[in-house]
Design a protein around this motif. Structure first.
Motif, PDB file in Angstrom:
ATOM      1  N   GLY A  11       0.779  -0.983   0.029  1.00 35.55           N
ATOM      2  CA  GLY A  11       0.446   0.147  -0.028  1.00 35.55           C
ATOM      3  C   GLY A  11       1.264   1.337  -0.294  1.00 35.55           C
ATOM      4  O   GLY A  11       0.177   2.256  -0.444  1.00 35.55           O
ATOM      5  N   ASP A  12       1.797   1.031   0.824  1.00 37.05           N
ATOM      6  CA  ASP A  12       3.461   2.272   0.125  1.00 37.05           C
ATOM      7  C   ASP A  12       2.648   3.722  -0.771  1.00 37.05           C
ATOM      8  O   ASP A  12       4.237   2.367  -1.902  1.00 37.05           O
ATOM      9  N   LYS A  13       2.291   3.837  -1.702  1.00 37.76           N
ATOM     10  CA  LYS A  13       3.141   5.307  -2.979  1.00 37.76           C
ATOM     11  C   LYS A  13       3.301   4.882  -2.630  1.00 37.76           C
ATOM     12  O   LYS A  13       4.700   5.134  -4.074  1.00 37.76           O
ATOM     13  N   ASP A  32       1.875  -8.387  -3.845  1.00 41.38           N
ATOM     14  CA  ASP A  32       1.667  -7.006  -3.262  1.00 41.38           C
ATOM     15  C   ASP A  32       1.941  -5.671  -2.734  1.00 41.38           C
ATOM     16  O   ASP A  32       1.453  -5.092  -1.574  1.00 41.38           O
ATOM     17  N   SER A  33       1.506  -4.898  -3.694  1.00 43.00           N
ATOM     18  CA  SER A  33       1.694  -4.098  -4.115  1.00 43.00           C
ATOM     19  C   SER A  33       0.249  -3.543  -2.699  1.00 43.00           C
ATOM     20  O   SER A  33       0.388  -2.551  -2.246  1.00 43.00           O
ATOM     21  N   GLU A  34      -1.072  -3.697  -3.199  1.00 42.94           N
ATOM     22  CA  GLU A  34      -1.891  -4.146  -2.584  1.00 42.94           C
ATOM     23  C   GLU A  34      -3.158  -2.194  -2.622  1.00 42.94           C
ATOM     24  O   GLU A  34      -3.578  -1.732  -2.095  1.00 42.94           O
ATOM     25  N   LEU A  35      -2.335  -2.007  -4.081  1.00 45.56           N
ATOM     26  CA  LEU A  35      -2.756  -1.205  -5.188  1.00 45.56           C
ATOM     27  C   LEU A  35      -3.549  -1.792  -6.341  1.00 45.56           C
ATOM     28  O   LEU A  35      -3.244  -3.138  -6.895  1.00 45.56           O
ATOM     29  N   SER A  36      -4.814  -0.876  -6.705  1.00 45.17           N
ATOM     30  CA  SER A  36      -5.550  -1.666  -8.276  1.00 45.17           C
ATOM     31  C   SER A  36      -4.770  -1.825  -9.187  1.00 45.17           C
ATOM     32  O   SER A  36      -3.265  -1.427  -9.085  1.00 45.17           O
ATOM     33  N   TYR A  37      -4.778  -2.818  -9.706  1.00 46.96           N
ATOM     34  CA  TYR A  37      -3.984  -2.601 -10.966  1.00 46.96           C
ATOM     35  C   TYR A  37      -3.265  -1.368 -12.166  1.00 46.96           C
ATOM     36  O   TYR A  37      -2.580  -1.328 -12.745  1.00 46.96           O
ATOM     37  N   ASP A  38      -4.194  -0.695 -12.014  1.00 49.77           N
ATOM     38  CA  ASP A  38      -4.403   0.621 -12.974  1.00 49.77           C
ATOM     39  C   ASP A  38      -4.197   1.863 -12.292  1.00 49.77           C
ATOM     40  O   ASP A  38      -3.765   2.439 -13.463  1.00 49.77           O
ATOM     41  N   PHE A  46       5.417  -3.691 -14.774  1.00 57.61           N
ATOM     42  CA  PHE A  46       5.740  -4.559 -15.712  1.00 57.61           C
ATOM     43  C   PHE A  46       4.986  -5.611 -14.340  1.00 57.61           C
ATOM     44  O   PHE A  46       5.896  -5.003 -12.773  1.00 57.61           O
ATOM     45  N   ARG A  47       3.972  -6.098 -13.847  1.00 54.20           N
ATOM     46  CA  ARG A  47       3.352  -6.033 -12.425  1.00 54.20           C
ATOM     47  C   ARG A  47       2.545  -7.964 -12.366  1.00 54.20           C
ATOM     48  O   ARG A  47       1.735  -8.052 -12.800  1.00 54.20           O
ATOM     49  N   VAL A  48       2.581  -8.265 -11.681  1.00 48.01           N
ATOM     50  CA  VAL A  48       1.692  -9.158 -10.640  1.00 48.01           C
ATOM     51  C   VAL A  48       1.017  -9.674 -10.190  1.00 48.01           C
ATOM     52  O   VAL A  48       1.180  -8.009  -8.765  1.00 48.01           O
ATOM     53  N   GLY A  49       0.384  -9.992 -10.230  1.00 43.33           N
ATOM     54  CA  GLY A  49      -0.597 -10.039  -8.222  1.00 43.33           C
ATOM     55  C   GLY A  49       0.222 -11.481  -7.683  1.00 43.33           C
ATOM     56  O   GLY A  49       0.733 -12.209  -7.903  1.00 43.33           O
ATOM     57  N   VAL A  54      -5.897  -7.814  -4.209  1.00 44.07           N
ATOM     58  CA  VAL A  54      -7.862  -7.807  -5.085  1.00 44.07           C
ATOM     59  C   VAL A  54      -7.868  -8.392  -6.109  1.00 44.07           C
ATOM     60  O   VAL A  54      -9.238  -7.879  -6.621  1.00 44.07           O
ATOM     61  N   ASP A  55      -6.938  -7.136  -6.366  1.00 43.92           N
ATOM     62  CA  ASP A  55      -7.863  -6.925  -7.939  1.00 43.92           C
ATOM     63  C   ASP A  55      -7.607  -7.843  -9.021  1.00 43.92           C
ATOM     64  O   ASP A  55      -6.839  -8.506  -9.624  1.00 43.92           O
TER      65      ASP A  55
END
Length: 164
Positions: A11-13, A32-38, A46-49, A54-55
């Motif tokens: 969650g830390d942007k 584990d960014s806990e941010l929306s994909y967009d 490049f990003r993975v869940g 949860v997105d």
């Protein structure tokens, strides 16, 4: 080639913005960014869940080629990386990957196995094992060098991978 890898910012942007503003040819977020994909802070990566994302737009893995090196990125929770790298190793073999990027354990490290370079950048927010918060920089011209840096962008550890 120079790539920057991060994971587990939870969650830390601000950390994502700081790390993704550094010069590199490509940026990877291993979940584990806990941010929306967009989310605008992730769009250049490049990003993975991960298990905390949860997105449903997040893919479970990304495969891409940069400077002739095939890169597989995953979070690691679906490959039991906290126990062993064997499942991830077999996935890398299936994908014919040269480099595997993963997170989930919140522990930084890099190792070469059978010509495949495995890199876990650690966690930028919740490091474990008494380690500082870290991200990784991979520079691969002739010899791969993986550098782990803290949030002040100071080198924590640098590993030159031999016998490639």
């Amino acid at each position: 080639m120079k790539i920057i890898v991060m994971s587990d910012n939870h969650g830390d942007k601000e950390t994502v913005k700081a790390v993704s503003s550094l010069p590199a040819e490509a940026y990877f977020h291993c979940g584990d960014s806990e941010l929306s994909y967009d989310d605008e802070t992730l769009v250049s990566m490049f990003r993975v869940g991960g298990n905390c994302d949860v997105d449903s737009k997040y893919p479970g893995e990304v495969v891409t080629t940069i400077k002739g090196k095939k890169i597989l990125a995953v979070h690691g929770h679906e490959h039991n990386v906290k126990s062993s790298l064997m499942e991830l190793y077999y996935r890398a073999k299936e994908k014919d990957a040269d480099i595997v990027l993963f997170g989930h354990s919140h522990l930084y490290g890099a190792e070469m196995k059978d010509g495949i370079l495995f890199i876990n950048p650690g966690s930028t927010m919740l490091p474990r094992g008494g380690n500082p918060a870290t991200y990784a920089v991979l520079e691969w011209d002739e010899t791969p060098i993986v550098t782990f840096k803290n949030m002040d962008h100071t080198v924590v550890e640098s590993i030159e991978i031999k016998n490639v």
